[in-house]
Write an enzyme that holds these catalytic residues in place. Structure first.
Site, short mmCIF file in Angstrom:
data_model
loop_
_atom_site.label_atom_id
_atom_site.label_comp_id
_atom_site.label_asym_id
_atom_site.label_seq_id
_atom_site.Cartn_x
_atom_site.Cartn_y
_atom_site.Cartn_z
N TYR A 217 14.65 26.52 4.58
CA TYR A 217 15.99 26.03 4.92
C TYR A 217 15.91 24.79 5.80
CZ TYR A 217 18.34 30.29 3.29
OH TYR A 217 18.84 31.31 2.55
N MET B 4 16.26 35.29 6.87
CA MET B 4 16.69 36.65 7.20
C MET B 4 15.63 37.69 6.81
SD MET B 4 20.10 38.71 6.00
CE MET B 4 21.24 37.47 6.59
N ARG C 111 23.46 44.65 39.98
CA ARG C 111 23.67 45.03 38.59
C ARG C 111 24.30 46.41 38.55
NH1 ARG C 111 18.74 45.66 34.28
NH2 ARG C 111 18.48 47.53 35.53
N LYS D 174 14.73 54.76 27.15
CA LYS D 174 16.01 54.21 26.67
C LYS D 174 15.77 53.36 25.42
CE LYS D 174 15.50 50.37 29.96
NZ LYS D 174 15.84 49.91 31.33
C1 LIG Z 1 14.67 49.82 32.07
C2 LIG Z 1 14.59 50.34 33.47
C3 LIG Z 1 13.38 50.84 33.97
C4 LIG Z 1 12.05 50.65 33.25
O1 LIG Z 1 11.62 49.32 33.51
P1 LIG Z 1 10.26 48.74 32.94
O2 LIG Z 1 10.22 47.36 33.48
O3 LIG Z 1 10.38 48.77 31.45
O4 LIG Z 1 9.15 49.58 33.43
C5 LIG Z 1 13.39 51.48 35.20
N1 LIG Z 1 14.54 51.58 35.92
C6 LIG Z 1 15.72 51.07 35.49
C7 LIG Z 1 16.93 51.22 36.34
C8 LIG Z 1 15.78 50.42 34.26
O5 LIG Z 1 16.94 49.91 33.83
#
Ligand SMILES: *Cc1c(COP(=O)(O)O)cnc(C)c1O
Length: 344
Positions: free
Chosen positions: A242, A290, A128, A33
Site C-alpha cells: 500500500y 491488516m 491514576r 489482568k
Molecule cells: C498492571 C499492574 C501491576 C503489574 O505491573 P507489571 O509492571 O506488569 O509488573 C501491578 N499493580 C497494578 C496496580 C497494576 O495496574
C-alpha cells in the site's frame, strides 16, 4: 494452515514467578489482568497456582469471575478497579476483593455488601487510582475498623531505578500506612527489582512473569511463527505494498506472510521491523497490512516456510522498539486468529 502459531511456554512463566519470588521475603502474588497479558488466563493462572501463587490481581470484576472459575475457591482475587456500580453480585458470587479507590466506592461497598472483604488502594503520586492523602485521612479510621485485607499503592516510574519518583512515592506510602496492622503491597515487577525497601508484605508482578522488561533476567515466554503464503521475485524499481512506500533497489525476493495489524503486528512498526529465519534477520518492507506483511528474504538464499517475529532471536521488547512502544502492548495486542500452543 495459514494462521500463525503463538507458542506460550508455561514452564517459563513458572520459572519467572519463582525467580521473582526469590528476590524478596514478601509473599509473591501474580497479576493476570487482560487475559494474563494476552497469553491465556486459564492456562496461565492454573500454572501460577500450581507453582505456588495464592494472591491474584485483575483489572475488572468480570475478569475476576473468569479467574474464579479457573482457580476454584481458595486463592484471593483482588480487583484493581475496586467496587463499581452494578458489580456487587459479581463481587459476592465470585468472592472477589475489590480494591476500594475512593470514599464513594467505600460507601457503595458498605451499602451493597456489608461485611464482604475489601482492600484499599492509595495514591502516592501517580494520580491514576486510589485515595489521596486528604481523602485517606478522612476515611482511614472508618475503613480500618472494617478490617481491610490489603493496602496497596502503585509506582509510576519503577522501571527507572534512578528516578526520584520512586523514593518520593515510598516516603508517601510510609507516611500513609506506617503503624497499621493491614498487610501492604507496593511493588509490581519494577518495584520488586528496586530492593527490600519496596517489598512490604506482598509483591505483585505482571510483565516479569511473561518475559518482559524491566525483568532483564526473565526466561522468554512467547514464540510467534508466521507462515509464508507466497514468495516472489522483484526487479530493481518495483514497489511493494500500500502506498508504494518501498521500492526494490536491487533484484529482490519478497515473502508475504499471514499476519498483519489485525493480529497485533502494529502498523507503526513497519519500517523498522524485522522477522527472523533460523536466527537470520529479514527486514519488513512496505506497509504492514491488516492480514499480511511483506518481508525481504533476498539475503537468505532460500524460501522459508515461515518467519519468526517473537522468540529467542527477537524478544517482546525488541519488537516493542520497532513500534516505539512497550512489551506490555505487544503482548496484549497479540491477535485472536493465532493458533495458540501452550507448552508445559
Ligand atoms: C498492571 C499492574 C501491576 C503489574 O505491573 P507489571 O509492571 O506488569 O509488573 C501491578 N499493580 C497494578 C496496580 C497494576 O495496574
Amino acid at each position: 494452515m495459514s494462521t500463525a502459531t503463538l507458542t506460550i511456554d508455561l514452564s517459563a512463566i513458572a520459572a519467572n514467578w519463582r525467580a521473582l519470588d526469590k528476590l524478596s521475603e514478601a509473599e509473591t502474588g501474580a497479576v493476570v489482568k487482560a487475559d494474563a497479558y494476552g497469553l491465556g488466563l486459564d492456562k496461565v493462572a492454573t500454572t501460577l497456582a500450581t507453582t505456588g501463587a495464592r494472591q491474584f490481581f485483575v483489572a475488572v470484576a468480570e475478569e475476576g469471575l473468569a479467574l474464579r472459575r479457573v482457580l476454584g475457591p481458595g486463592p484471593a482475587i483482588y480487583v484493581f478497579s475496586g467496587h463499581m456500580p452494578g458489580d456487587a453480585e459479581l463481587i459476592r458470587s465470585a468472592d472477589l476483593v475489590p480494591m476500594i479507590n475512593s470514599v464513594d466506592q467505600m460507601l457503595l461497598h458498605v451499602e451493597q455488601l456489608p461485611g464482604h472483604p475489601f482492600g484499599l488502594q492509595l495514591d502516592t503520586g501517580m494520580n491514576r487510582l486510589g485515595m489521596e492523602p486528604a481523602e485517606w485521612s478522612a476515611l482511614r479510621d472508618i475503613a480500618l475498623a472494617q478490617n481491610p485485607r490489603l493496602i496497596l499503592s502503585h509506582l509510576a516510574c519503577a522501571d527507572d531505578p534512578a528516578h526520584p519518583m520512586n523514593a518520593h512515592q515510598l516516603a508517601e506510602f510510609h507516611a500513609m500506612t506506617d503503624g497499621l496492622d493491614t498487610p501492604r503491597s507496593f511493588a509490581a515487577t519494577g518495584g520488586t527489582l528496586l530492593g527490600d525497601a519496596y517489598h512490604f508484605d506482598m509483591t505483585r508482578p505482571g510483565i516479569g512473569l511473561y518475559g518482559g522488561l524491566p525483568f532483564i533476567d526473565a526466561v522468554p515466554v512467547v514464540t510467534l511463527d508466521v507462515p509464508v503464503i507466497q514468495v516472489r521475485d522483484l526487479v530493481a524499481g518495483e514497489p511493494v505494498g500500500y502506498g508504494n512506500t518501498w521500492t526494490a533497489q536491487r533484484p529482490s525476493r519478497i515473502a508475504t506472510i499471514a499476519a498483519g495489524y489485525a493480529d497485533g503486528l502494529i502498523r507503526a512498526m513497519g519500517p523498522k521491523a524485522s522477522l527472523t529465519a533460523e536466527g537470520r534477520r529479514c527486514p519488513v518492507v512496505g506497509r504492514v497490512s491488516m492480514d499480511l506483511v511483506t518481508v525481504d528474504v533476498t539475503e537468505l538464499g532460500y524460501d522459508p516456510l515461515s518467519l519468526q517475529l517473537l522468540g529467542l532471536h527477537q524478544s517482546v521488547d525488541t519488537v516493542a522498539e520497532f513500534a516505539d512502544t512497550i512489551g506490555y502492548e505487544i503482548l496484549t495486542s497479540l491477535g485472536g486468529r493465532y493458533s495458540r500452543v501452550w507448552l508445559t
